[in-house]
Design a protein around this motif. Structure first.
Motif, PDB file in Angstrom:
ATOM      1  N   PRO A  22       0.821  -1.220   0.000  1.00 51.08           N
ATOM      2  CA  PRO A  22       0.000   0.000   0.000  1.00 51.08           C
ATOM      3  C   PRO A  22       0.852   1.267   0.000  1.00 51.08           C
ATOM      4  CG  PRO A  22       0.069  -0.937   2.205  1.00 51.08           C
ATOM      5  CD  PRO A  22       0.783  -1.920   1.299  1.00 51.08           C
ATOM      6  N   GLN A  23       2.143   1.134   0.390  1.00 45.42           N
ATOM      7  CA  GLN A  23       3.004   2.304   0.497  1.00 45.42           C
ATOM      8  C   GLN A  23       3.546   2.754  -0.862  1.00 45.42           C
ATOM      9  OE1 GLN A  23       3.481  -0.693   2.021  1.00 45.42           O
ATOM     10  NE2 GLN A  23       4.487  -0.449   4.009  1.00 45.42           N
ATOM     11  N   MET A  24       4.146   3.949  -0.863  1.00 42.41           N
ATOM     12  CA  MET A  24       4.845   4.458  -2.036  1.00 42.41           C
ATOM     13  C   MET A  24       5.996   3.522  -2.371  1.00 42.41           C
ATOM     14  SD  MET A  24       4.415   7.325  -3.856  1.00 42.41           S
ATOM     15  CE  MET A  24       3.983   8.706  -2.795  1.00 42.41           C
ATOM     16  N   SER A  25       6.288   3.350  -3.666  1.00 43.79           N
ATOM     17  CA  SER A  25       7.324   2.417  -4.096  1.00 43.79           C
ATOM     18  C   SER A  25       8.641   3.148  -4.369  1.00 43.79           C
ATOM     19  CB  SER A  25       6.886   1.695  -5.377  1.00 43.79           C
ATOM     20  OG  SER A  25       5.693   0.993  -5.153  1.00 43.79           O
ATOM     21  N   TYR A  26       9.667   2.794  -3.613  1.00 38.67           N
ATOM     22  CA  TYR A  26      11.008   3.333  -3.836  1.00 38.67           C
ATOM     23  C   TYR A  26      11.944   2.186  -4.202  1.00 38.67           C
ATOM     24  CZ  TYR A  26       9.467   7.717  -1.681  1.00 38.67           C
ATOM     25  OH  TYR A  26       8.810   8.878  -1.408  1.00 38.67           O
ATOM     26  N   THR A  27      12.884   2.466  -5.101  1.00 38.10           N
ATOM     27  CA  THR A  27      13.809   1.424  -5.554  1.00 38.10           C
ATOM     28  C   THR A  27      14.563   0.798  -4.390  1.00 38.10           C
ATOM     29  OG1 THR A  27      14.066   2.529  -7.683  1.00 38.10           O
ATOM     30  CG2 THR A  27      15.760   0.933  -7.078  1.00 38.10           C
ATOM     31  N   TYR A  28      14.987   1.616  -3.430  1.00 34.74           N
ATOM     32  CA  TYR A  28      15.744   1.083  -2.301  1.00 34.74           C
ATOM     33  C   TYR A  28      14.944   0.011  -1.564  1.00 34.74           C
ATOM     34  CZ  TYR A  28      17.925   0.585   2.237  1.00 34.74           C
ATOM     35  OH  TYR A  28      18.492   0.031   3.361  1.00 34.74           O
ATOM     36  N   ASP A  29      13.677   0.288  -1.287  1.00 39.24           N
ATOM     37  CA  ASP A  29      12.856  -0.669  -0.537  1.00 39.24           C
ATOM     38  C   ASP A  29      12.710  -1.988  -1.301  1.00 39.24           C
ATOM     39  OD1 ASP A  29      12.372   1.290   1.456  1.00 39.24           O
ATOM     40  OD2 ASP A  29      10.791   2.153   0.218  1.00 39.24           O
ATOM     41  N   THR A  30      12.494  -1.870  -2.613  1.00 43.58           N
ATOM     42  CA  THR A  30      12.329  -3.070  -3.435  1.00 43.58           C
ATOM     43  C   THR A  30      13.610  -3.895  -3.471  1.00 43.58           C
ATOM     44  OG1 THR A  30      10.710  -1.930  -4.826  1.00 43.58           O
ATOM     45  CG2 THR A  30      11.749  -3.902  -5.742  1.00 43.58           C
ATOM     46  N   MET A  31      14.734  -3.227  -3.728  1.00 44.58           N
ATOM     47  CA  MET A  31      16.004  -3.953  -3.828  1.00 44.58           C
ATOM     48  C   MET A  31      16.414  -4.535  -2.475  1.00 44.58           C
ATOM     49  SD  MET A  31      16.577  -3.887  -6.994  1.00 44.58           S
ATOM     50  CE  MET A  31      18.239  -4.584  -7.059  1.00 44.58           C
ATOM     51  N   GLN A  32      16.100  -3.819  -1.407  1.00 49.34           N
ATOM     52  CA  GLN A  32      16.401  -4.334  -0.071  1.00 49.34           C
ATOM     53  C   GLN A  32      15.610  -5.607   0.200  1.00 49.34           C
ATOM     54  OE1 GLN A  32      18.666  -3.475   1.953  1.00 49.34           O
ATOM     55  NE2 GLN A  32      18.114  -4.485   3.859  1.00 49.34           N
ATOM     56  N   ALA A  33      14.364  -5.659  -0.282  1.00 51.28           N
ATOM     57  CA  ALA A  33      13.533  -6.856  -0.091  1.00 51.28           C
ATOM     58  C   ALA A  33      14.144  -8.054  -0.820  1.00 51.28           C
ATOM     59  CB  ALA A  33      12.120  -6.592  -0.598  1.00 51.28           C
ATOM     60  N   PHE A  34      14.610  -7.840  -2.054  1.00 53.17           N
ATOM     61  CA  PHE A  34      15.226  -8.943  -2.796  1.00 53.17           C
ATOM     62  C   PHE A  34      16.592  -9.304  -2.212  1.00 53.17           C
ATOM     63  CE2 PHE A  34      12.182  -7.537  -6.107  1.00 53.17           C
ATOM     64  CZ  PHE A  34      11.571  -8.763  -6.339  1.00 53.17           C
ATOM     65  N   HIS A  35      17.296  -8.327  -1.685  1.00 54.02           N
ATOM     66  CA  HIS A  35      18.583  -8.591  -1.031  1.00 54.02           C
ATOM     67  C   HIS A  35      18.371  -9.476   0.192  1.00 54.02           C
ATOM     68  CE1 HIS A  35      22.678  -8.040   0.224  1.00 54.02           C
ATOM     69  NE2 HIS A  35      22.346  -7.407   1.329  1.00 54.02           N
ATOM     70  N   ARG A  36      17.318  -9.197   0.941  1.00 59.52           N
ATOM     71  CA  ARG A  36      17.006 -10.041   2.105  1.00 59.52           C
ATOM     72  C   ARG A  36      16.602 -11.440   1.660  1.00 59.52           C
ATOM     73  NH1 ARG A  36      14.310  -5.314   4.115  1.00 59.52           N
ATOM     74  NH2 ARG A  36      12.338  -6.148   3.341  1.00 59.52           N
ATOM     75  N   GLU A  37      15.846 -11.529   0.563  1.00 61.50           N
ATOM     76  CA  GLU A  37      15.365 -12.831   0.099  1.00 61.50           C
ATOM     77  C   GLU A  37      16.500 -13.724  -0.389  1.00 61.50           C
ATOM     78  OE1 GLU A  37      12.441 -14.734  -3.376  1.00 61.50           O
ATOM     79  OE2 GLU A  37      12.272 -12.607  -2.829  1.00 61.50           O
ATOM     80  N   TYR A  38      17.419 -13.157  -1.171  1.00 57.83           N
ATOM     81  CA  TYR A  38      18.481 -13.964  -1.778  1.00 57.83           C
ATOM     82  C   TYR A  38      19.789 -13.934  -0.995  1.00 57.83           C
ATOM     83  CZ  TYR A  38      15.441 -14.434  -5.829  1.00 57.83           C
ATOM     84  OH  TYR A  38      14.389 -14.732  -6.655  1.00 57.83           O
ATOM     85  N   GLY A  39      19.939 -12.959  -0.095  1.00 54.97           N
ATOM     86  CA  GLY A  39      21.123 -12.889   0.746  1.00 54.97           C
ATOM     87  C   GLY A  39      22.419 -12.702  -0.026  1.00 54.97           C
ATOM     88  N   GLU A  40      23.489 -13.120   0.594  1.00 55.67           N
ATOM     89  CA  GLU A  40      24.814 -12.949   0.000  1.00 55.67           C
ATOM     90  C   GLU A  40      25.086 -13.968  -1.106  1.00 55.67           C
ATOM     91  OE1 GLU A  40      26.614 -10.373   0.686  1.00 55.67           O
ATOM     92  OE2 GLU A  40      25.150  -9.732   2.189  1.00 55.67           O
ATOM     93  N   GLN A  41      24.128 -14.865  -1.339  1.00 55.51           N
ATOM     94  CA  GLN A  41      24.314 -15.876  -2.377  1.00 55.51           C
ATOM     95  C   GLN A  41      23.959 -15.359  -3.764  1.00 55.51           C
ATOM     96  OE1 GLN A  41      25.880 -18.654  -1.448  1.00 55.51           O
ATOM     97  NE2 GLN A  41      25.858 -17.603   0.528  1.00 55.51           N
TER      98      GLN A  41
END
Length: 202
Positions: A83-102
């Motif tokens: 529901p929130q405004m979409s910022y690139t940082y938030d989106t990329m941070q979500a995928f970074h958390r999902e895939y981790g350092e791998q």
């Protein structure tokens, strides 16, 4: 040792998605040896507040229709579902958390947008875990002086001839009753006409 995944994230309004987007994603996948490209239709894009945007569910469906034939393409509803405004940082941070350092993450965008990156939300934190693939028209030269040294090291340019196609032109053509065939996948063209999209003036 297991090799890291290299994942491309292609954000955009996709209103509608067209062959320029698809050619860019496939070119990036090939050139940068990406495991897959994840298309992320924007939810509430902060830079599109000056015009109405087609509902997220419809843009998500058009993106699914356009990418289903490519086994390396995936569509994520992550931004559309927020529901929130979409910022690139938030989106990329979500995928970074999902895939981790791998995984190595690559954000695929247009060269014009790269010149605005310095004003993006939390850009210093973003470039710590993300690289950028900037798609350009043939002959376009990116003014590297506009980028910080740290950011310039994380940006790779890639020429894409199909960038002459634009979503705004497609919307205009639909409103004017002009053809849009061969500018976007036939499935997306059929969806636009079936659901009466882009008929009203913006």
């Amino acid at each position: 040792m297991r090799q890291k995944q290299r994942i491309g994230i292609m954000g955009g309004t996709f209103d509608p998605i067209h062959f320029g987007h698809l050619v860019t994603a496939e070119a990036a996948r090939h050139r940068f040896d990406l495991t897959k490209v994840i298309f992320v239709p924007s939810g509430h894009p902060p830079h599109k507040q000056n015009r109405p945007v087609t509902p997220g569910a419809e843009r998500l469906m058009m993106t699914l229709l356009a990418t289903v034939a490519n086994a390396h393409f995936v569509v994520s509803p992550w931004e559309v579902d927020r529901p929130q405004m979409s910022y690139t940082y938030d989106t990329m941070q979500a995928f970074h958390r999902e895939y981790g350092e791998q995984a190595e993450l690559f954000f695929i965008t247009g060269a014009d947008a790269v010149l605005e990156i310095m004003q993006w939300r939390k850009i210093d934190e973003l470039i710590d875990f993300c690289s950028f693939i900037a798609a350009t028209r043939p002959g376009y030269r990116l003014d590297g002086a506009a980028l910080s040294h740290k950011l310039a090291e994380k940006v790779a340019l890639m020429e894409v001839p199909a960038l002459a196609i634009s979503s705004s032109d497609i919307r205009h053509r639909v409103r004017q009753g002009e053809p849009i065939k061969y500018l976007l996948p036939e499935t997306v063209e059929m969806y636009i006409y079936k659901h009466g999209l882009y008929q009203k003036a913006e």
